[in-house]
Design a protein around this motif. Sequence first.
Motif, PDB file in Angstrom:
ATOM      1  N   LEU A 116       0.827  -1.199   0.074  1.00 56.21           N
ATOM      2  CA  LEU A 116       0.109   0.054  -0.003  1.00 56.21           C
ATOM      3  C   LEU A 116       0.824   1.359  -0.093  1.00 56.21           C
ATOM      4  O   LEU A 116       0.579   2.226  -0.672  1.00 56.21           O
ATOM      5  N   ALA A 117       1.945   1.276   0.703  1.00 58.64           N
ATOM      6  CA  ALA A 117       2.805   2.332   0.625  1.00 58.64           C
ATOM      7  C   ALA A 117       3.455   2.399  -1.022  1.00 58.64           C
ATOM      8  O   ALA A 117       3.459   3.729  -1.249  1.00 58.64           O
ATOM      9  N   GLU A 120       0.402   3.963  -3.035  1.00 60.96           N
ATOM     10  CA  GLU A 120       0.297   5.509  -2.880  1.00 60.96           C
ATOM     11  C   GLU A 120       1.209   6.292  -3.862  1.00 60.96           C
ATOM     12  O   GLU A 120       0.837   7.328  -4.297  1.00 60.96           O
ATOM     13  N   GLU A 124       0.558   8.755  -7.205  1.00 59.17           N
ATOM     14  CA  GLU A 124       1.191  10.159  -7.603  1.00 59.17           C
ATOM     15  C   GLU A 124       1.783  10.113  -8.686  1.00 59.17           C
ATOM     16  O   GLU A 124       1.495  11.145  -9.602  1.00 59.17           O
ATOM     17  N   LYS A 167      -6.937  -2.730  -1.907  1.00 62.51           N
ATOM     18  CA  LYS A 167      -6.618  -1.598  -2.874  1.00 62.51           C
ATOM     19  C   LYS A 167      -8.037  -0.799  -3.259  1.00 62.51           C
ATOM     20  O   LYS A 167      -7.757   0.374  -3.568  1.00 62.51           O
ATOM     21  N   PHE A 170      -8.565   2.902  -2.075  1.00 56.52           N
ATOM     22  CA  PHE A 170      -7.474   3.870  -3.070  1.00 56.52           C
ATOM     23  C   PHE A 170      -8.135   4.357  -4.233  1.00 56.52           C
ATOM     24  O   PHE A 170      -7.577   4.978  -5.087  1.00 56.52           O
ATOM     25  N   SER A 372       9.942  -0.753  -1.698  1.00 54.24           N
ATOM     26  CA  SER A 372       9.503   0.523  -2.036  1.00 54.24           C
ATOM     27  C   SER A 372      10.965   1.266  -2.110  1.00 54.24           C
ATOM     28  O   SER A 372      11.917   0.904  -1.315  1.00 54.24           O
TER      29      SER A 372
END
Length: 410
Positions: A116-117, A120, A124, A167, A170, A372
């Motif tokens: 999920l990080a 995000e 963007e 998800k 989001f 990430s």
Amino acid sequence: MTQHAHATADADVAVIGAGVVGVATAYALARRGLRICVIDRAPGPALQASFANGAQLSYAYTDAMAGPALWKQLPGMLAGRDRAFRTRVSTDPGFWRWGLALLRNATQARLRANTLATLELALESRAAMAELLMRHPLDFDHRVAGKLHVYYNATSLPAARAMIERKRPFGVRQQLLDADAAIAIEPALAGARGIAGVVHSPEEEVGDPWRFSSGLLDVLRAHYGVEARFGVDLAHLQRERALWRLHARNGDVVTVPNVIVCAGIASKALLRPSGVRVPLMAVKGYSFTAPCGANAPSASITDTARKLVFCRLGDRIRVAGLADLNHWDATPDPARVADLVAMARESLPEAADYHRIESDWAGLRPMTPWSSPIIRHAGDGLVLNIGHGMLGWTLAMGSGERAANLLQDA
């Protein structure tokens, strides 16, 4: 941000690395009115890990590499029995530190948090890419192709369904389909055998990362006054008062108040003399590009069993896959290229004209244990934008914005 206060400085910011992440970062900085110099050891932009990767802009599919399923894969990875995912075991303590950190992330809770990080940041990136293309239309075979993740084992479907639900808040559009429904969307899947289920992500995009980087760099030079220096092999970075001195191996020096490092796997060795240690592991991936076959897909397809991606770029198909962990030489291994071609034939025998492969390629993905990227300050006037792993192309635009904001807010 360290202010440009010395007439001897070559630019306000040096961006080290001209792959998709570096060029996107230069764009984010230049839009903020800064004077930018992009530096790369290669003779041109996006010639390393960005050159011929899978070409998918996977904004919805950001699942971390480490999860509970990794424990089952581990014996095959270490013994070389897994065709797609292999590990070169080393006595280097750094290899074991990274490996243990990867296993610490192989829990359900960490898989969810890491995925999920990254999601995000991916969202963007999608917004930043859309804004860029409104300002500067670029030609890089970009389109909304949609993506189909194909599962051949029904035991994998509950986890896939659970990830879709995580998800959904989001705004991510995904649905789990049976084989017939998936083939109705993408007839090329009729060539696959034994489909248990398919996750369809209709808003996923594709594009050629090399053409994107080259086109955006042309825009940066023409409209934003960005300077690009190629063939500059940096040996180390040195901080002197309010300036960074970037020492090249041929004796040249670039002097700037601010540096953003976007050099992929090469960042690890470049930063070490400055005392900055980063948990990056080289994960070697492969691709080949061929003319479209008799039943080439229009949508992007990911074969989750063989860990392959098929991506259509105009009249060609890019097939990418394999993950050779702790392999630090980007030279393609002919045996591994042959493995990739063989698995692609098994997966979708008519997707590509496998007798007329135009090119093959290998690149080193800079992977963190949590999947990430590292986007943070690492010293006065020094920002890192590295460790994007398999998702550098997807995350580049959002990462550039985050790194530029970090530098500007310092």
